[in-house]
Design an enzyme around this catalytic site. Sequence first.
Site, mmCIF file in Angstrom:
data_model
loop_
_atom_site.group_PDB
_atom_site.id
_atom_site.type_symbol
_atom_site.label_atom_id
_atom_site.label_comp_id
_atom_site.label_asym_id
_atom_site.label_seq_id
_atom_site.Cartn_x
_atom_site.Cartn_y
_atom_site.Cartn_z
ATOM 1 C CG HIS A 22 -10.427 11.732 18.962
ATOM 2 N ND1 HIS A 22 -10.453 12.984 18.411
ATOM 3 C CD2 HIS A 22 -11.496 11.648 19.785
ATOM 4 C CE1 HIS A 22 -11.501 13.638 18.886
ATOM 5 N NE2 HIS A 22 -12.138 12.853 19.722
ATOM 6 C CG ASP A 64 -15.430 11.958 20.163
ATOM 7 O OD1 ASP A 64 -15.122 12.922 20.894
ATOM 8 O OD2 ASP A 64 -15.202 11.933 18.943
ATOM 9 C CE1 TYR A 113 -27.881 -3.508 8.262
ATOM 10 C CE2 TYR A 113 -29.354 -2.988 6.455
ATOM 11 C CZ TYR A 113 -29.062 -3.724 7.578
ATOM 12 O OH TYR A 113 -29.936 -4.675 8.022
#
Length: 144
Positions: A22, A64, A113
């Site tokens: 999770h 999520d 990034y």
Amino acid sequence: MLKGISGLLSPELLKILMEMGHSDEIVLADGNFPAASHARRLVRCDGHGIPGLLKAILPLFPLDAYVDRPVSLMAVTPGDPVETPVWDEYREIVGRFHQADDPFEEVERFAFYERAKQAYAIVSTGEKALYANLILKKGVVVQD
């Protein structure tokens, strides 16, 4: 070979998806993304586009539900005239598997990034669309 699992998902990618917990994140990176230099774990999916991989991953991978935006896109650099029609494909695909008003956020390129460096894994694809990179945040599997 397994029944019911897309042939686009390699054993290595399935293993990564299973290992993730999770709130772990996975990057689906386009062909221009510096995946090898940013990845903690690198999965090669050369020759495959991100929309196809997204369609293969999301039936198995819960997003999520405890965050407002479990899908992150690399934002277009200000002043860059690039269009991002692939984002519409992503919205349609994600909408099939995740019920939320707008689960997408845009993340500035260099911030993306840095976030990718912390991701559980980066999947390097052959996707040719520009600004096609996205990050998926894993949710929990709820038994019915």
